[in-house]
Motif scaffolding. Structure first.
Motif, mmCIF file in Angstrom:
data_model
loop_
_atom_site.group_PDB
_atom_site.id
_atom_site.type_symbol
_atom_site.label_atom_id
_atom_site.label_comp_id
_atom_site.label_asym_id
_atom_site.label_seq_id
_atom_site.Cartn_x
_atom_site.Cartn_y
_atom_site.Cartn_z
ATOM 1 N N PHE A 1 10.643 43.424 69.553
ATOM 2 C CA PHE A 1 10.242 44.719 69.001
ATOM 3 C C PHE A 1 9.304 44.551 67.811
ATOM 4 O O PHE A 1 8.383 45.344 67.624
ATOM 5 C CB PHE A 1 11.470 45.525 68.577
ATOM 6 N N GLU B 1 3.027 46.162 79.068
ATOM 7 C CA GLU B 1 3.026 47.280 78.120
ATOM 8 C C GLU B 1 2.329 48.507 78.702
ATOM 9 O O GLU B 1 1.199 48.424 79.199
ATOM 10 C CB GLU B 1 2.341 46.870 76.819
ATOM 11 N N TYR C 1 15.544 54.231 66.334
ATOM 12 C CA TYR C 1 15.125 53.512 65.129
ATOM 13 C C TYR C 1 16.218 53.529 64.071
ATOM 14 O O TYR C 1 16.530 52.482 63.472
ATOM 15 C CB TYR C 1 13.844 54.129 64.572
ATOM 16 N N MET D 1 5.904 43.511 69.150
ATOM 17 C CA MET D 1 5.238 44.668 69.752
ATOM 18 C C MET D 1 4.763 45.667 68.700
ATOM 19 O O MET D 1 4.042 46.612 69.015
ATOM 20 C CB MET D 1 6.185 45.370 70.727
ATOM 21 N N ILE E 1 15.141 52.536 71.962
ATOM 22 C CA ILE E 1 13.797 52.096 71.575
ATOM 23 C C ILE E 1 12.974 51.767 72.815
ATOM 24 O O ILE E 1 11.798 52.137 72.911
ATOM 25 C CB ILE E 1 13.875 50.878 70.628
ATOM 26 N N LYS F 1 9.631 54.159 74.716
ATOM 27 C CA LYS F 1 8.305 53.596 75.002
ATOM 28 C C LYS F 1 7.888 53.764 76.465
ATOM 29 O O LYS F 1 6.773 53.389 76.840
ATOM 30 C CB LYS F 1 8.288 52.112 74.617
ATOM 31 N N TYR G 1 8.599 49.362 82.692
ATOM 32 C CA TYR G 1 9.440 49.730 81.546
ATOM 33 C C TYR G 1 10.743 50.388 81.984
ATOM 34 O O TYR G 1 11.770 50.256 81.303
ATOM 35 C CB TYR G 1 8.657 50.632 80.593
ATOM 36 N N TRP H 1 6.801 47.602 66.938
ATOM 37 C CA TRP H 1 7.648 48.791 66.969
ATOM 38 C C TRP H 1 8.558 48.884 65.744
ATOM 39 O O TRP H 1 8.945 49.990 65.353
ATOM 40 C CB TRP H 1 8.507 48.796 68.238
ATOM 41 N N ILE H 2 8.927 47.736 65.175
ATOM 42 C CA ILE H 2 9.792 47.717 63.992
ATOM 43 C C ILE H 2 9.230 46.732 62.979
ATOM 44 O O ILE H 2 8.384 45.895 63.304
ATOM 45 C CB ILE H 2 11.253 47.330 64.333
ATOM 46 N N TRP I 1 13.013 58.108 70.061
ATOM 47 C CA TRP I 1 12.593 57.023 69.182
ATOM 48 C C TRP I 1 13.295 57.089 67.824
ATOM 49 O O TRP I 1 13.770 56.067 67.323
ATOM 50 C CB TRP I 1 11.080 57.066 68.981
#
Length: 205
Positions: free
Chosen positions: A90, A34, A177, A93, A158, A162, A40, A95-96, A173
């Motif tokens: 996700f 991360e 999303y 993490m 997504i 990041k 990434y 994120w969602i 993003w």
């Protein structure tokens, strides 16, 4: 004459399985590294490759006339593993929302169970629909491609958003999303006809 046919079928199936391992490594990079820009970027590249291979295996199967019930099941299995892994990753993490993977996994279990019953009666996963509208929603090329595009856009953007050096990360993003929201809604909509028409399988039996 039968030997090349077997080899080509193995190649299409190999691609279906290989894309799962490509996705697993991308998921590992996202989870274990991360904030690492290089990791990434590689995760993004591998994610794109994993989804590109989803089209390649189908192309190889169609090109050499090697479409089969087993190949269709393998393709569905690969899709489930890949998309559910990203939804879960996700959510883990942060994120969602956790509802994304819960909805996707529940829908997958229900529709795949019904399709397994259809397979026992000699029907293909997308050939069990009776009503033309239901058949269009679940099995038409337009709907399948639209759903695939929504998922690809969501997952790719997504991940891209990041990456620490991503330009306009907020814009990327937001697009990613809302594509994810659209993909989940699409997921449910495409699953409903399978549930609605499941009764015909048992009536037939």
């Amino acid at each position: 004459m039968s030997r090349p046919k077997v080899e080509k079928e193995k190649m299409a199936n190999f691609i279906s399985i290989f894309r799962i391992f490509v996705m697993f490594y991308a998921a590992y990079l996202i989870y274990a590294c991360e904030g690492d820009t290089v990791a990434y970027i590689w995760a993004l590249i591998l994610t794109i490759i994993a989804f590109a291979l989803d089209g390649v295996d189908g192309y190889v199967a169609r090109k050499f006339n090697e479409e089969s019930k087993f190949g269709a099941l393998l393709d569905i299995m690969g899709d489930r593993i890949v998309e559910n892994t990203y939804w879960i990753l996700f959510a883990v993490m942060g994120w969602i929302n956790i509802l994304f993977p819960l909805i996707a996994i529940t829908r997958g279990f229900i529709t795949d169970t019904i399709r397994s019953a259809a397979m026992e009666q000699g029907l293909t996963p997308f050939g069990m629909q009776v009503n033309p509208i239901c058949k269009f929603i679940t099995g038409s090329r337009f709907m399948r491609i639209s759903y695939a595009v929504a998922k690809v856009v969501a997952f790719v953007l997504i991940v891209a958003a990041k990456i620490p050096v991503c330009p306009n990360a907020d814009v990327v993003w937001n697009i990613g999303y809302w594509s994810a929201v659209f993909a989940i809604v699409f997921c449910v909509v495409r699953g409903l006809p399978v549930i609605i028409e499941a009764k015909y399988l048992f009536e037939k039996k």
